[in-house]
Write a protein that holds these residues in place. Structure first.
Motif, PDB file in Angstrom:
ATOM      1  N   SER A   1       0.817  -1.220   0.000  1.00  0.00           N
ATOM      2  CA  SER A   1       0.000   0.000   0.000  1.00  0.00           C
ATOM      3  C   SER A   1       0.844   1.259   0.000  1.00  0.00           C
ATOM      4  O   SER A   1       0.490   2.262  -0.628  1.00  0.00           O
ATOM      5  N   TRP A   2       1.966   1.199   0.728  1.00  0.00           N
ATOM      6  CA  TRP A   2       2.810   2.381   0.900  1.00  0.00           C
ATOM      7  C   TRP A   2       4.269   1.975   0.664  1.00  0.00           C
ATOM      8  O   TRP A   2       4.942   1.544   1.599  1.00  0.00           O
ATOM      9  N   PRO A   3       4.759   2.080  -0.559  1.00  0.00           N
ATOM     10  CA  PRO A   3       6.120   1.611  -0.856  1.00  0.00           C
ATOM     11  C   PRO A   3       7.168   2.233   0.069  1.00  0.00           C
ATOM     12  O   PRO A   3       7.288   3.455   0.169  1.00  0.00           O
ATOM     13  N   TRP A   4       7.921   1.375   0.728  1.00  0.00           N
ATOM     14  CA  TRP A   4       8.932   1.838   1.671  1.00  0.00           C
ATOM     15  C   TRP A   4       9.967   2.731   0.995  1.00  0.00           C
ATOM     16  O   TRP A   4      10.496   3.659   1.607  1.00  0.00           O
ATOM     17  N   ARG A   5      10.257   2.455  -0.268  1.00  0.00           N
ATOM     18  CA  ARG A   5      11.267   3.259  -0.969  1.00  0.00           C
ATOM     19  C   ARG A   5      10.845   4.719  -1.062  1.00  0.00           C
ATOM     20  O   ARG A   5      11.690   5.606  -1.173  1.00  0.00           O
ATOM     21  N   HIS A   6       9.536   4.988  -0.976  1.00  0.00           N
ATOM     22  CA  HIS A   6       9.050   6.364  -1.008  1.00  0.00           C
ATOM     23  C   HIS A   6       9.075   7.010   0.379  1.00  0.00           C
ATOM     24  O   HIS A   6       9.446   8.180   0.523  1.00  0.00           O
ATOM     25  N   TYR A   7       8.648   6.262   1.388  1.00  0.00           N
ATOM     26  CA  TYR A   7       8.443   6.842   2.716  1.00  0.00           C
ATOM     27  C   TYR A   7       9.565   6.521   3.701  1.00  0.00           C
ATOM     28  O   TYR A   7       9.704   7.201   4.721  1.00  0.00           O
ATOM     29  N   GLY A   8      10.340   5.484   3.389  1.00  0.00           N
ATOM     30  CA  GLY A   8      11.411   5.092   4.290  1.00  0.00           C
ATOM     31  C   GLY A   8      12.402   6.196   4.607  1.00  0.00           C
ATOM     32  O   GLY A   8      12.818   6.339   5.766  1.00  0.00           O
ATOM     33  N   PRO A   9      12.812   7.016   3.615  1.00  0.00           N
ATOM     34  CA  PRO A   9      13.792   8.060   3.938  1.00  0.00           C
ATOM     35  C   PRO A   9      13.333   9.022   5.027  1.00  0.00           C
ATOM     36  O   PRO A   9      14.105   9.366   5.924  1.00  0.00           O
ATOM     37  N   ALA A  10      12.082   9.459   4.987  1.00  0.00           N
ATOM     38  CA  ALA A  10      11.586  10.365   6.033  1.00  0.00           C
ATOM     39  C   ALA A  10      11.515   9.653   7.376  1.00  0.00           C
ATOM     40  O   ALA A  10      11.884  10.209   8.418  1.00  0.00           O
ATOM     41  N   VAL A  11      11.033   8.411   7.360  1.00  0.00           N
ATOM     42  CA  VAL A  11      10.916   7.642   8.598  1.00  0.00           C
ATOM     43  C   VAL A  11      12.291   7.429   9.221  1.00  0.00           C
ATOM     44  O   VAL A  11      12.494   7.666  10.423  1.00  0.00           O
ATOM     45  N   MET A  12      13.244   6.994   8.426  1.00  0.00           N
ATOM     46  CA  MET A  12      14.571   6.699   8.967  1.00  0.00           C
ATOM     47  C   MET A  12      15.291   7.971   9.417  1.00  0.00           C
ATOM     48  O   MET A  12      16.057   7.937  10.390  1.00  0.00           O
ATOM     49  N   THR A  13      15.049   9.078   8.750  1.00  0.00           N
ATOM     50  CA  THR A  13      15.636  10.344   9.189  1.00  0.00           C
ATOM     51  C   THR A  13      15.178  10.681  10.598  1.00  0.00           C
ATOM     52  O   THR A  13      15.971  11.121  11.449  1.00  0.00           O
ATOM     53  N   ALA A  14      13.896  10.465  10.867  1.00  0.00           N
ATOM     54  CA  ALA A  14      13.377  10.726  12.207  1.00  0.00           C
ATOM     55  C   ALA A  14      13.969   9.764  13.223  1.00  0.00           C
ATOM     56  O   ALA A  14      14.437  10.167  14.295  1.00  0.00           O
ATOM     57  N   VAL A  15      13.944   8.475  12.910  1.00  0.00           N
ATOM     58  CA  VAL A  15      14.449   7.464  13.849  1.00  0.00           C
ATOM     59  C   VAL A  15      15.908   7.733  14.190  1.00  0.00           C
ATOM     60  O   VAL A  15      16.308   7.706  15.363  1.00  0.00           O
ATOM     61  N   GLN A  16      16.709   8.021  13.179  1.00  0.00           N
ATOM     62  CA  GLN A  16      18.139   8.248  13.408  1.00  0.00           C
ATOM     63  C   GLN A  16      18.405   9.526  14.195  1.00  0.00           C
ATOM     64  O   GLN A  16      19.473   9.676  14.793  1.00  0.00           O
ATOM     65  N   ALA A  17      17.433  10.424  14.218  1.00  0.00           N
ATOM     66  CA  ALA A  17      17.554  11.638  15.021  1.00  0.00           C
ATOM     67  C   ALA A  17      16.978  11.454  16.427  1.00  0.00           C
ATOM     68  O   ALA A  17      16.944  12.409  17.209  1.00  0.00           O
ATOM     69  N   GLY A  18      16.529  10.252  16.729  1.00  0.00           N
ATOM     70  CA  GLY A  18      15.957   9.987  18.044  1.00  0.00           C
ATOM     71  C   GLY A  18      14.539  10.481  18.198  1.00  0.00           C
ATOM     72  O   GLY A  18      14.042  10.632  19.324  1.00  0.00           O
ATOM     73  N   VAL A  19      13.848  10.707  17.080  1.00  0.00           N
ATOM     74  CA  VAL A  19      12.466  11.193  17.097  1.00  0.00           C
ATOM     75  C   VAL A  19      11.522  10.020  16.849  1.00  0.00           C
ATOM     76  O   VAL A  19      11.679   9.297  15.861  1.00  0.00           O
ATOM     77  N   PRO A  20      10.542   9.803  17.714  1.00  0.00           N
ATOM     78  CA  PRO A  20       9.634   8.670  17.510  1.00  0.00           C
ATOM     79  C   PRO A  20       8.732   8.871  16.304  1.00  0.00           C
ATOM     80  O   PRO A  20       8.292   9.981  16.009  1.00  0.00           O
ATOM     81  N   VAL A  21       8.474   7.772  15.614  1.00  0.00           N
ATOM     82  CA  VAL A  21       7.550   7.761  14.479  1.00  0.00           C
ATOM     83  C   VAL A  21       6.370   6.882  14.867  1.00  0.00           C
ATOM     84  O   VAL A  21       6.549   5.738  15.308  1.00  0.00           O
ATOM     85  N   LEU A  22       5.169   7.417  14.702  1.00  0.00           N
ATOM     86  CA  LEU A  22       3.968   6.697  15.128  1.00  0.00           C
ATOM     87  C   LEU A  22       2.988   6.548  13.966  1.00  0.00           C
ATOM     88  O   LEU A  22       2.765   7.493  13.210  1.00  0.00           O
TER      89      LEU A  22
END
Length: 280
Positions: A117-138
């Motif tokens: 439904s939601w290709p990771w290749r499109h949304y993964g960069p934003a998600v991982m940027t947050a995670v690597q900055a210590g910001v929770p993704v919900l």
């Protein structure tokens, strides 16, 4: 006003499968996309940070997902980001508890990511940027298992003023190219409102003084008069920014604060594809 629909890859695209169950102050749109992102950030940085910053995308516009990643990176670098909330993952799933060094596989598992439904290749960069900055993704979306029940719950019908509720019904009809029976319009609109409520509740649970919750969703979900902002608690300071592919306006000024303009996409006849799908 035009409400985004499946015809331009907007908010109703995520609802198509449900029909089969029986029962988705602006700047000039000609400005360059990179300038838009910087302008939005600079303008907001000069004012009091909003409690919630809503980014409304056109799902099939890759430049909009790039804009989201850039925004996450900029706000995280300023240590102004409380959390990132996504339409693209269901409520009750989050990266809270994961280390910034978590792998993409671990993050996808934590979010119960649906790559179809939601290709990771499109949304993964934003998600991982947050995670690597210590910001929770919900995840903020309404779980699919709850949708059948929501379709029967008439309490959703009275949340919006009558004119706004009619806009939701009209958008459902237009977004499904006139193929939905009239009796299905209200049940489908109830799902739309329930999704907005779920995302608003998730965002509200992450509010922190002096920081901003970034919420990423389809453009129709973030519109101020009919979408997620109508579910936020009174007094919540929100800013609505929408992505716009091409020059055609996708929302009235009253429904958004910023426009992030990106190049037009190749023309597609989404309705032809939908009609063919429904014939089968």
């Amino acid at each position: 006003m035009q409400i985004p629909s499946i015809r331009n890859g907007g908010w109703l695209s995520g609802l198509l499968g449900l029909a089969l169950l029986g029962g988705c102050t602006s700047q000039p749109p000609q400005a360059a996309a990179s300038a838009n992102a910087e302008f939005n950030l600079a303008a907001l940085a000069r004012s009091k940070a909003p409690d919630v910053l809503l980014l409304g995308e056109q799902h099939d516009a890759p430049e909009h997902q790039q804009w989201q990643q850039t925004t996450v990176a900029q706000w995280a670098a300023r240590q102004q980001l409380a959390a990132v909330v996504l339409e693209m993952a269901d409520a009750a799933h989050s990266t809270q508890g994961l280390a910034p060094s978590a792998s993409e596989a671990q993050v996808q598992q934590a979010l119960a990511w649906n790559d179809k439904s939601w290709p990771w290749r499109h949304y993964g960069p934003a998600v991982m940027t947050a995670v690597q900055a210590g910001v929770p993704v919900l995840g903020g979306n309404l779980p699919r298992a709850q949708m059948r029940d929501v379709m029967q719950q008439t309490r959703w019908d009275s949340h919006l003023p009558a004119a706004a509720w009619q806009r939701q019904l009209d958008a459902i009809a237009d977004g499904h190219c006139g193929l939905l029976p009239e009796g299905q319009l209200a049940p489908m609109a109830r799902i739309q409102l329930a999704k907005d409520d779920s995302m608003a509740q998730t965002a509200s649970s992450q509010l922190q003084p002096g920081k901003t919750v970034l919420l990423i969703a389809g453009r129709g979900h973030v519109l101020r008069s009919i979408g997620i902002p109508t579910w936020l608690p009174a007094g919540t300071r929100s800013v609505v920014a929408i992505g716009q592919a091409g020059s055609q306006a996708q929302a009235d000024a009253a429904d958004r604060d910023w426009v992030h303009s990106t190049p037009a996409l190749p023309a597609q006849d989404h309705c032809a594809a939908l009609r063919e799908k429904w014939k089968k």
